[in-house]
Design a protein around this motif. Sequence first.
Motif, short mmCIF file in Angstrom:
data_model
loop_
_atom_site.label_atom_id
_atom_site.label_comp_id
_atom_site.label_asym_id
_atom_site.label_seq_id
_atom_site.Cartn_x
_atom_site.Cartn_y
_atom_site.Cartn_z
N PRO A 131 38.79 32.12 51.23
CA PRO A 131 39.42 33.44 51.35
C PRO A 131 40.63 33.66 50.46
O PRO A 131 41.08 34.79 50.28
CB PRO A 131 39.83 33.50 52.83
N LEU A 132 41.20 32.56 49.92
CA LEU A 132 42.39 32.68 49.09
C LEU A 132 42.08 32.69 47.59
O LEU A 132 43.00 32.71 46.77
CB LEU A 132 43.37 31.54 49.39
N ARG A 133 40.81 32.70 47.24
CA ARG A 133 40.48 32.73 45.82
C ARG A 133 40.84 34.10 45.22
O ARG A 133 41.00 35.07 45.96
CB ARG A 133 39.00 32.43 45.59
N ASP A 134 40.97 34.13 43.90
CA ASP A 134 41.32 35.37 43.21
C ASP A 134 40.10 36.28 43.19
O ASP A 134 39.22 36.14 42.35
CB ASP A 134 41.78 35.04 41.78
N ASP A 135 40.06 37.19 44.14
CA ASP A 135 38.88 38.03 44.33
C ASP A 135 39.35 39.44 44.69
O ASP A 135 40.21 39.61 45.56
CB ASP A 135 38.00 37.45 45.45
N ILE A 136 38.78 40.42 44.05
CA ILE A 136 39.24 41.80 44.24
C ILE A 136 39.04 42.29 45.67
O ILE A 136 39.73 43.21 46.13
CB ILE A 136 38.54 42.74 43.23
N SER A 137 38.13 41.68 46.41
CA SER A 137 37.87 42.13 47.78
C SER A 137 38.75 41.44 48.81
O SER A 137 38.68 41.76 50.00
CB SER A 137 36.40 41.89 48.14
N LEU A 138 39.57 40.47 48.38
CA LEU A 138 40.34 39.65 49.32
C LEU A 138 41.84 39.72 49.07
O LEU A 138 42.56 38.76 49.29
CB LEU A 138 39.86 38.20 49.24
N ARG A 139 42.30 40.86 48.63
CA ARG A 139 43.72 41.00 48.28
C ARG A 139 44.60 41.16 49.53
O ARG A 139 45.79 40.89 49.48
CB ARG A 139 43.90 42.18 47.33
N ASN A 140 44.02 41.59 50.64
CA ASN A 140 44.78 41.79 51.87
C ASN A 140 43.88 41.40 53.05
O ASN A 140 43.13 42.22 53.58
CB ASN A 140 45.23 43.25 51.97
N LEU A 141 43.96 40.15 53.45
CA LEU A 141 43.09 39.65 54.51
C LEU A 141 43.39 40.31 55.85
O LEU A 141 42.49 40.54 56.66
CB LEU A 141 43.24 38.13 54.63
N GLU A 142 44.66 40.61 56.10
CA GLU A 142 45.01 41.29 57.35
C GLU A 142 44.34 42.67 57.43
O GLU A 142 43.83 43.06 58.48
CB GLU A 142 46.52 41.43 57.47
N ALA A 143 44.34 43.39 56.32
CA ALA A 143 43.71 44.71 56.30
C ALA A 143 42.21 44.60 56.52
O ALA A 143 41.61 45.44 57.20
CB ALA A 143 44.01 45.41 54.98
#
Length: 235
Positions: A131-143
């Motif tokens: 989940p911490l990889r540089d990925d455009i879909s994972l910029r805000n895990l809380e959201a």
Amino acid sequence: MPDKPVLIMGSAPNVTACAAWPSSRFSAIVAINNAWQVRPDWTHHIAPDDFPDERAPKSLEAGQMRVTSSTYVPANNRYGGILYAGGTMAFTAGYWALAALKPSAMVFVGCDMIYPQDKRTHFYGTGTADPLRDDISLRNLEAKSARLMLHAAAQGCACLRADTLESRLLFPTATPAALEETASLPDAKAFNSVKAQEKELAYHVASGRYWESETAFSPAKLDAIDDLWLAALAA
């Protein structure tokens, strides 16, 4: 709709706490990636296409099945697609379970997405922090967790998590009392407004392989959508 919750297991060290939980408490037990090793009575194994064959279950017992992208991508598309949902398997599994199992509650354990530098990151040792990889879909895990929680609530399903000190998931703790509560419906105006803005932005990739055209998507616009989901949860 099943009266019992669905258990969704990730690979954080605390996932082993659920190994002794009676299966009778759950309508299904979904194991993500390596988590099938935690307990033998899982009902569904869900993993991405690049999950190594040698780490997958060698055989299936009665009542067990594997869930692959041919199944979970269409399920996620019912909720706007994996790009909006967040391209890591905890969220992917959540949306798949919503579509396929229609639970009254989902309890996530081992999915907190906290990766300490000086401790084991996974129950089997040290692994890659997907989940911490540089990925455009994972910029805000809380959201992304707020989005899942609101979509689940809209169909009467509560999102809960195991009791941990830290978590990127905004879900309430899965106490016995919480399991008996009915999910509160989201604020309809706020919920529908964010869905409409996602639809207008039209960042939908039917194949689920959004990374193949990542340069076509604006991080700033996706960040704005994430902010709206957090606001909708607060509403």
